[in-house]
Design an enzyme around this catalytic site. Structure first.
Site, short mmCIF file in Angstrom:
data_model
loop_
_atom_site.label_atom_id
_atom_site.label_comp_id
_atom_site.label_asym_id
_atom_site.label_seq_id
_atom_site.Cartn_x
_atom_site.Cartn_y
_atom_site.Cartn_z
N ALA A 26 0.81 -1.22 0.00
CA ALA A 26 0.00 0.00 0.00
C ALA A 26 0.85 1.28 0.00
CB ALA A 26 -0.93 -0.02 1.20
N GLN A 104 0.47 -6.46 -3.41
CA GLN A 104 -0.60 -6.73 -2.44
C GLN A 104 -1.74 -5.74 -2.66
OE1 GLN A 104 1.33 -7.44 1.69
NE2 GLN A 104 2.89 -6.50 0.42
N HIS A 122 -3.89 -9.93 -3.66
CA HIS A 122 -5.09 -9.71 -2.85
C HIS A 122 -6.29 -9.29 -3.68
CE1 HIS A 122 -2.29 -9.14 0.88
NE2 HIS A 122 -2.49 -10.40 0.58
N CYS A 133 -23.56 -18.56 -7.78
CA CYS A 133 -23.32 -19.25 -9.07
C CYS A 133 -21.93 -18.94 -9.65
CB CYS A 133 -24.41 -18.91 -10.08
SG CYS A 133 -24.34 -17.22 -10.72
N SER A 196 4.68 -3.12 4.91
CA SER A 196 5.15 -3.35 6.28
C SER A 196 5.58 -4.81 6.46
CB SER A 196 4.03 -3.02 7.27
OG SER A 196 2.91 -3.86 7.03
P1 CNA Z 1 0.73 -1.48 5.32
O1 CNA Z 1 0.78 -2.51 6.36
O2 CNA Z 1 -0.19 -0.32 5.53
O3 CNA Z 1 2.20 -0.96 5.09
C1 CNA Z 1 2.47 0.10 4.24
C2 CNA Z 1 3.91 0.51 4.47
O4 CNA Z 1 4.23 1.50 3.49
C3 CNA Z 1 4.16 1.13 5.83
O5 CNA Z 1 5.19 0.42 6.50
C4 CNA Z 1 4.58 2.58 5.53
O6 CNA Z 1 5.66 3.01 6.34
C5 CNA Z 1 5.03 2.50 4.10
N1 CNA Z 1 4.81 3.71 3.33
C6 CNA Z 1 3.72 4.53 3.31
N2 CNA Z 1 3.87 5.53 2.43
C7 CNA Z 1 5.11 5.36 1.87
C8 CNA Z 1 5.87 6.05 0.90
N3 CNA Z 1 5.38 7.15 0.30
N4 CNA Z 1 7.09 5.60 0.57
C9 CNA Z 1 7.61 4.48 1.17
N5 CNA Z 1 6.93 3.77 2.11
C10 CNA Z 1 5.71 4.20 2.44
O7 CNA Z 1 0.34 -2.10 3.88
P2 CNA Z 1 0.81 -3.47 3.24
O8 CNA Z 1 0.62 -3.32 1.79
O9 CNA Z 1 2.10 -3.93 3.77
O10 CNA Z 1 -0.31 -4.45 3.85
C11 CNA Z 1 -0.93 -5.29 3.10
C12 CNA Z 1 -2.43 -4.97 2.95
C13 CNA Z 1 -2.79 -3.53 2.77
C14 CNA Z 1 -2.85 -5.61 1.69
O11 CNA Z 1 -3.82 -6.56 1.99
C15 CNA Z 1 -3.48 -4.53 0.81
O12 CNA Z 1 -4.56 -5.07 0.10
C16 CNA Z 1 -3.93 -3.51 1.78
N6 CNA Z 1 -4.16 -2.16 1.23
C17 CNA Z 1 -4.05 -1.90 -0.11
C18 CNA Z 1 -4.26 -0.61 -0.59
C19 CNA Z 1 -4.15 -0.35 -2.06
O13 CNA Z 1 -4.54 -1.18 -2.88
N7 CNA Z 1 -3.58 0.80 -2.44
C20 CNA Z 1 -4.57 0.40 0.30
C21 CNA Z 1 -4.69 0.09 1.69
C22 CNA Z 1 -4.48 -1.20 2.14
#
Ligand code: CNA
Length: 246
Positions: A26, A104, A122, A133, A196
């Site tokens: 994300a 993800q 995901h 169906c 994360s």
């Molecule tokens: P998370 O756990 O929210 O981690 C996101 C990470 O990105 C954090 O550790 C932040 O520090 C880091 N971060 C945020 N902004 C920046 C940036 N500009 N530059 C660098 N790093 C940054 O999200 P994950 O993706 O790890 O977790 C997985 C989940 C979140 C999945 O199931 C996704 O489906 C779900 N998700 C997806 C979206 C999307 O499709 N855009 C949005 C929100 C959640």
């Protein structure tokens, strides 16, 4: 190691690798105005609990609550635009440095930026399906019915409940996850961006790569295993990486 030396090291690993992939989360999409889960202050986790509201149990036990909690947020992803981070990864693929992106995210921004090989671990918000169906429909059908007050939305052919093709908590992993695990066999270098690395089983994938590099604002459980860790904005880092790779 200073910033430019880290960029150069990432570039070197990518140049040296024969099978190089990116794994995104994300955090690569926050610059496109889409909140992530865990960033302090802005992360969705502080407002809702996706494990409860975006779960199979929530959909079954209280579909109206499920749809009211999630649908408009998912529908908004349609109008988001890719940022320089997505564009940089598409360029690295086009230049032949990257074999594809494993994501993800459900927002579809890698494809919008021009990435060709994308594994969506995901799910996505382009389509939905009937939970009875299994007929597939456009995601817009959910939105249309929701806006007309048909909550939960229903299948036009069998009247079963429609559900998004997003992988909910408690859902099995989709085929794309198993394909991604397979393509990572023999991966020389995995560029991990904006995640994360706390959501399993996606977070197990870095273990399949020989070497990893991490670009993420906050620390992750894999930092000590990475060749390079850059805690800076993903868009900036990936653009600088493209510059370092002719
Ligand atoms: P998370 O756990 O929210 O981690 C996101 C990470 O990105 C954090 O550790 C932040 O520090 C880091 N971060 C945020 N902004 C920046 C940036 N500009 N530059 C660098 N790093 C940054 O999200 P994950 O993706 O790890 O977790 C997985 C989940 C979140 C999945 O199931 C996704 O489906 C779900 N998700 C997806 C979206 C999307 O499709 N855009 C949005 C929100 C959640």
């Amino acid at each position: 190691m200073n910033y430019q030396r880290k960029i150069n090291l990432l570039a070197q690993r990518i140049k040296d690798g024969k099978r190089v992939f990116a794994l995104t989360g994300a955090g690569i999409s926050t610059a496109s105005g889409i909140p992530d889960y865990r960033s302090p202050g802005t992360g969705l986790w502080e407002k809702i609990n996706p494990e409860k509201s975006a779960s199979v149990t929530a959909l079954r036990q209280n579909p109206e609550y499920f749809y009211r909690q999630n649908l408009l947020r998912w529908a908004q992803l349609e109008s988001a635009n890719p940022n320089e981070g997505h564009i940089a990864l598409a360029k690295l693929e086009e230049k032949g440095y990257l074999m594809g992106v494993i994501t993800q995210n459900i927002d579809g921004l890698h494809q919008k930026a021009g990435s060709k090989k994308v594994w969506e671990l995901h799910g996505e918000v382009r389509t939905c399906r009937c939970s009875q169906c299994q007929e597939q429909y456009q995601f817009g059908m959910l939105v249309d019915q929701f806006q007309r007050g048909v909550i939960p939305p229903v299948c036009p052919s069998c009247q079963g409940m429609l559900r998004p093709n997003v992988v909910l908590f408690e859902d099995p992993m989709p085929e794309a996850f198993y394909q991604a695990s397979q393509v990572l066999t023999g991966c020389d270098f995995l560029l991990v961006v904006g995640t994360s690395l706390q959501v399993y089983p996606a977070a197990s994938l870095p273990q399949k790569a020989r070497r990893i590099g991490i670009v993420n604002l906050m620390e992750t459980p894999y930092d000590s295993m990475a060749d390079v860790v850059i805690r800076e904005n993903a868009g900036q880092v990936l653009s600088d990486l493209v510059t370092a790779l002719p």
